[in-house]
Scaffold this active site. Structure first.
Site, mmCIF file in Angstrom:
data_model
loop_
_atom_site.group_PDB
_atom_site.id
_atom_site.type_symbol
_atom_site.label_atom_id
_atom_site.label_comp_id
_atom_site.label_asym_id
_atom_site.label_seq_id
_atom_site.Cartn_x
_atom_site.Cartn_y
_atom_site.Cartn_z
ATOM 1 N N VAL A 21 -2.215 -6.082 -7.316
ATOM 2 C CA VAL A 21 -2.533 -7.443 -6.864
ATOM 3 C C VAL A 21 -2.088 -8.470 -7.910
ATOM 4 O O VAL A 21 -1.423 -9.464 -7.584
ATOM 5 C CB VAL A 21 -4.047 -7.601 -6.574
ATOM 6 C CG1 VAL A 21 -4.369 -9.053 -6.218
ATOM 7 C CG2 VAL A 21 -4.474 -6.674 -5.438
ATOM 8 N N GLY A 22 -2.432 -8.228 -9.177
ATOM 9 C CA GLY A 22 -2.134 -9.215 -10.229
ATOM 10 C C GLY A 22 -0.642 -9.460 -10.390
ATOM 11 O O GLY A 22 -0.193 -10.607 -10.487
ATOM 12 N N ARG A 90 -12.822 2.511 -5.568
ATOM 13 C CA ARG A 90 -13.766 3.635 -5.492
ATOM 14 C C ARG A 90 -12.968 4.916 -5.291
ATOM 15 O O ARG A 90 -12.109 4.977 -4.421
ATOM 16 C CB ARG A 90 -14.711 3.387 -4.312
ATOM 17 C CG ARG A 90 -15.893 4.307 -4.298
ATOM 18 C CD ARG A 90 -16.999 3.656 -3.482
ATOM 19 N NE ARG A 90 -17.826 4.621 -2.809
ATOM 20 C CZ ARG A 90 -18.811 4.288 -1.991
ATOM 21 N NH1 ARG A 90 -19.042 3.016 -1.741
ATOM 22 N NH2 ARG A 90 -19.539 5.197 -1.423
ATOM 23 N N ASN A 103 -16.904 -1.967 -12.386
ATOM 24 C CA ASN A 103 -16.286 -3.279 -12.162
ATOM 25 C C ASN A 103 -17.192 -4.412 -12.625
ATOM 26 O O ASN A 103 -16.704 -5.462 -13.054
ATOM 27 C CB ASN A 103 -15.892 -3.434 -10.687
ATOM 28 C CG ASN A 103 -14.627 -2.652 -10.367
ATOM 29 O OD1 ASN A 103 -14.002 -2.093 -11.254
ATOM 30 N ND2 ASN A 103 -14.248 -2.591 -9.100
ATOM 31 N N VAL A 126 -11.112 -11.760 -7.499
ATOM 32 C CA VAL A 126 -10.494 -10.931 -6.453
ATOM 33 C C VAL A 126 -11.092 -9.515 -6.475
ATOM 34 O O VAL A 126 -11.127 -8.822 -5.472
ATOM 35 C CB VAL A 126 -8.956 -10.869 -6.647
ATOM 36 C CG1 VAL A 126 -8.292 -10.000 -5.588
ATOM 37 C CG2 VAL A 126 -8.348 -12.276 -6.600
ATOM 38 N N THR A 127 -11.579 -9.111 -7.643
ATOM 39 C CA THR A 127 -12.102 -7.755 -7.834
ATOM 40 C C THR A 127 -13.218 -7.437 -6.837
ATOM 41 O O THR A 127 -14.095 -8.268 -6.593
ATOM 42 C CB THR A 127 -12.648 -7.629 -9.276
ATOM 43 O OG1 THR A 127 -11.615 -8.009 -10.174
ATOM 44 C CG2 THR A 127 -13.116 -6.220 -9.584
ATOM 45 N N ASN A 128 -13.191 -6.212 -6.313
ATOM 46 C CA ASN A 128 -14.229 -5.753 -5.378
ATOM 47 C C ASN A 128 -15.356 -5.017 -6.100
ATOM 48 O O ASN A 128 -15.124 -4.480 -7.176
ATOM 49 C CB ASN A 128 -13.597 -4.796 -4.356
ATOM 50 C CG ASN A 128 -12.934 -5.555 -3.225
ATOM 51 O OD1 ASN A 128 -13.449 -6.560 -2.762
ATOM 52 N ND2 ASN A 128 -11.779 -5.066 -2.781
ATOM 53 N N ARG A 159 -5.571 -11.348 8.486
ATOM 54 C CA ARG A 159 -5.502 -10.092 9.256
ATOM 55 C C ARG A 159 -5.872 -10.354 10.718
ATOM 56 O O ARG A 159 -5.198 -9.864 11.636
ATOM 57 C CB ARG A 159 -6.445 -9.057 8.635
ATOM 58 C CG ARG A 159 -5.879 -8.520 7.326
ATOM 59 C CD ARG A 159 -6.798 -7.546 6.638
ATOM 60 N NE ARG A 159 -6.108 -6.965 5.479
ATOM 61 C CZ ARG A 159 -6.714 -6.490 4.405
ATOM 62 N NH1 ARG A 159 -8.032 -6.523 4.317
ATOM 63 N NH2 ARG A 159 -5.996 -5.983 3.411
ATOM 64 N N HIS A 183 -17.090 -9.764 2.401
ATOM 65 C CA HIS A 183 -15.731 -9.224 2.423
ATOM 66 C C HIS A 183 -15.867 -7.707 2.468
ATOM 67 O O HIS A 183 -15.989 -7.049 1.447
ATOM 68 C CB HIS A 183 -14.971 -9.675 1.179
ATOM 69 C CG HIS A 183 -13.586 -9.125 1.115
ATOM 70 N ND1 HIS A 183 -12.649 -9.375 2.075
ATOM 71 C CD2 HIS A 183 -12.979 -8.312 0.209
ATOM 72 C CE1 HIS A 183 -11.525 -8.752 1.767
ATOM 73 N NE2 HIS A 183 -11.706 -8.098 0.639
#
Ligand SMILES: NC(=O)c1ccc[n+]([C@@H]2O[C@H](COP(=O)([O-])OP(=O)(O)OC[C@H]3O[C@@H](n4cnc5c(N)ncnc54)[C@H](O)[C@@H]3O)[C@@H](O)[C@H]2O)c1
Length: 323
Positions: A21-22, A90, A103, A126-128, A159, A183
């Site tokens: 992503v980054g 995960r 995280n 953005v991290t989950n 989406r 999310h």
């Protein structure tokens, strides 16, 4: 002839975590000529290598901004915006608590180190798990609520728009979709606020077909993970994050869904969750409250309850004074 105007410094965005992503976000920012990017990761040499590659691409693409690769937080000195994309997915055998801990510790320490260098910056997480990490970042940062937000809703709405466009056989450009809530599985796509050039989706498709699109949207991230076998989506997440960055740096006052700290909106407080916001240079200048059906309001409460449980779980895992 001399130009008396001082040269304008390009805006500067710190992107922490240079994984899928980054690094894709850095590329997107360059393609849009939005800002210089300080790309930071813990893997020695990775961001410097990416910076060389991206800046060489920029020589072909055109544009004036550049990427600086680093492992040092000092290079984030006075960036205008910080984006946290560092994080682990995960893995098999890993519990929800394990992921929250890994995280959570990461987001906590990154937020403190980054904000020490750029205390005036806005922060995009953005991290989950997204809503929980956004809430954590807000708490440890001490920043005012409008300057902290999580990217989830722009991606989920994209989406929903993509699946809807395919179902209708039209361009996705004409669709404005709206997805609120957590999310994750408990997100709440809103068909009555999803329009095709102003026409509500509910006027264009039967309810059963809309429900199938809603279900596919809820499963949109997992569908990609299952196909990729390792890793998760990054092109659309990066494009969605760049959309938020452009809104802030350009003071665009765009309306889009994002995860923000709620203080009673939709009857929900003390958590972060996806809601429609107005986004500009000062961050979140407004939270819009939409009329929802009873079912949607119930679904939003279920989203909020799940996020609240995970925030409480994280509070027990991390140092109590930090959360
Ligand atoms: N919000 C969303 O819609 C959305 C979408 C996609 C991915 N994500 C999440 O974004 C995160 C990153 O996803 P990815 O696909 O880029 O993962 P990735 O594994 O490709 O990249 C993660 C990067 O973080 C780096 N990192 C780890 N610890 C760090 C630290 N302390 N400081 C700086 N960098 C560090 C790693 O070295 C790695 O390069 C995950 O949590 C993922 O779930 C969220």
């Amino acid at each position: 002839m001399t130009d008396s105007k001082p040269a304008l410094r390009p805006a500067r965005v710190g992107v922490i975590g240079a994984g899928n992503v980054g690094s894709t976000l850095a590329r997107r920012i360059l393609e849009l000529d939005l800002a210089d990017v300080v790309l930071l990761d813990v893997i020695p040499g990775r961001t410097q290598g990416l910076a060389l590659d991206l800046n060489q691409a920029q020589a072909i693409l055109g544009g004036n901004v550049q990427v600086i690769g680093t492992e040092s937080y000092q290079d984030l000195n006075h960036v205008d915006l910080i984006v946290i994309t560092a994080g682990f997915p995960r893995k098999p055998g890993m519990s929800r608590e394990d992921l929250l801990k890994i995280n959570g510790e990461l987001v906590q320490s990154i937020t403190l180190k980054a904000l020490a260098q750029a205390p005036q910056a806005c922060l995009i997480v953005v991290t989950n798990p997204l809503d929980v990490m956004t809430h954590l970042a807000w708490q440890v940062s001490g920043l005012p609520k409008p300057r902290v937000m999580g990217m989830g809703g722009v991606l989920d709405s994209a989406r929903f728009a993509r699946f809807t466009a395919t179902a209708l056989g039209i361009s996705a450009r004409d669709i404005r979709a709206m997805v609120l809530g957590a999310h994750g599985d408990l997100m709440v796509p809103l068909p009555q606020y999803t329009t095709v050039h102003g026409i509500p989706l509910t006027a264009l498709l039967p309810a059963a077909e809309i429900q199938a699109l809603v279900a596919r949207t809820r499963n949109g991230g997992a569908e990609i993970v299952n196909l990729l076998k390792s890793g998760s989506a990054y092109f659309a997440p990066a494009a969605a994050t760049a959309e938020m960055i452009a809104a802030i740096l350009g003071d665009q006052q765009r309306i889009m869904p994002a995860s923000v700290v709620l203080a009673g909106e939709y009857g929900i407080a003390d958590i972060c969750m996806g809601v429609p916001i107005k986004l500009g240079a000062a961050g979140v200048s407004q939270i819009l409250e939409l009329n929802l059906s009873d079912d949607q309001q119930t679904a939003l409460q279920a989203s909020a309850a799940s996020i609240g449980e995970n925030i409480a779980l994280l509070r027990n895992i991390l140092e109590p004074e930090m959360v």
